[in-house]
Motif scaffolding. Structure first.
Motif, PDB file in Angstrom:
ATOM      1  N   HIS A   1       4.451  56.586  16.739  1.00 20.12           N
ATOM      2  CA  HIS A   1       4.342  57.856  17.463  1.00 20.12           C
ATOM      3  C   HIS A   1       5.754  58.365  17.734  1.00 20.12           C
ATOM      4  O   HIS A   1       6.593  57.622  18.252  1.00 20.12           O
ATOM      5  N   LEU A   2       5.993  59.612  17.381  1.00 20.18           N
ATOM      6  CA  LEU A   2       7.305  60.228  17.563  1.00 20.18           C
ATOM      7  C   LEU A   2       7.158  61.492  18.408  1.00 20.18           C
ATOM      8  O   LEU A   2       6.141  62.182  18.317  1.00 20.18           O
ATOM      9  N   HIS A   3       8.170  61.799  19.188  1.00 22.71           N
ATOM     10  CA  HIS A   3       8.196  63.040  19.959  1.00 22.71           C
ATOM     11  C   HIS A   3       9.604  63.612  19.888  1.00 22.71           C
ATOM     12  O   HIS A   3      10.573  62.926  20.220  1.00 22.71           O
ATOM     13  N   PHE A   4       9.716  64.860  19.430  1.00 22.76           N
ATOM     14  CA  PHE A   4      11.009  65.524  19.320  1.00 22.76           C
ATOM     15  C   PHE A   4      10.786  67.037  19.308  1.00 22.76           C
ATOM     16  O   PHE A   4       9.644  67.509  19.272  1.00 22.76           O
ATOM     17  N   PHE A   5      11.885  67.774  19.326  1.00 16.54           N
ATOM     18  CA  PHE A   5      11.840  69.234  19.316  1.00 16.54           C
ATOM     19  C   PHE A   5      12.590  69.752  18.101  1.00 16.54           C
ATOM     20  O   PHE A   5      13.726  69.353  17.843  1.00 16.54           O
ATOM     21  N   LEU A   6      11.949  70.645  17.365  1.00 20.18           N
ATOM     22  CA  LEU A   6      12.555  71.288  16.214  1.00 20.18           C
ATOM     23  C   LEU A   6      13.090  72.641  16.677  1.00 20.18           C
ATOM     24  O   LEU A   6      12.353  73.439  17.251  1.00 20.18           O
TER      25      LEU A   6
END
Length: 188
Positions: free
Chosen positions: A41-46
């Motif tokens: 599971h990954l969480h980031f902002f583009l």
């Protein structure tokens, strides 16, 4: 000398004929039972920035038959090199980048939709050197949308999965957007 040439010529012909006669297609299938599938599971902002002196997304093609005055008119193709950051702030840490293309694909300006193909690559941390690919329709006006993960490399070999995408920020005048990605990857 003639005899030597004839012998060498005959030997060459026999070698070529033998190589051709003995070549065949080779295939081997192995059981993948020993490979254990992982879930990440990954969480980031583009950060997709079309404005300013150093945009991360640029229009590379635009149709010549459109009255659409938006920054992303129907039929427009954009090349991207968008930073992936740990937060929505422009100063948050960069952990990678998304490189690829998106196409504005809906004629109705009120139903802004893109088709996205991008490689999401990580340049720091435990996933440095790994990436996953997205090739999917993205109905941008929907509050929560899902895009398909269709492959990967490095630690995300044979990845499949999806990303839930929400818009953290959007400027309708210049097209700048910050997108919140929550990704689920199944990989080996």
């Amino acid at each position: 000398m003639k005899r030597l040439r004839a012998i060498l010529g005959l030997a060459l012909i026999l070698c070529i004929a033998t190589a051709t006669a003995h070549s065949e297609y080779y295939s081997k299938t192995e059981s993948a039972v020993h490979m254990k599938e992982k879930v990440t599971h990954l969480h980031f902002f583009l950060h997709d920035i079309l404005s300013g002196k150093n945009p991360s997304a640029v229009m590379v093609a635009r149709p010549n038959q459109t009255d659409d005055k938006s920054p992303t008119p129907f039929g427009s193709l954009f090349a991207i090199d968008d930073p992936l950051r740990t937060g929505p702030e422009p100063t948050s840490e960069i952990i990678g980048n998304a490189q690829g293309l998106y196409l504005s694909s809906n004629q109705d300006i009120n139903q802004f939709t893109i088709v996205l193909y991008a490689d999401f690559a990580f340049t720091t941390g435990k996933f440095k050197g790994s990436s996953f690919g997205v090739f999917s329709r993205n109905p941008v006006v929907e509050p929560i949308r899902e895009v398909a993960v269709v492959g990967g490399r490095g630690k995300f070999k044979l990845a499949r999965g999806f990303a839930k995408v929400t818009t953290a920020y959007f400027n309708g005048t210049n097209g700048d957007a910050i997108l919140d990605y929550k990704v689920t990857l199944f990989h080996y």
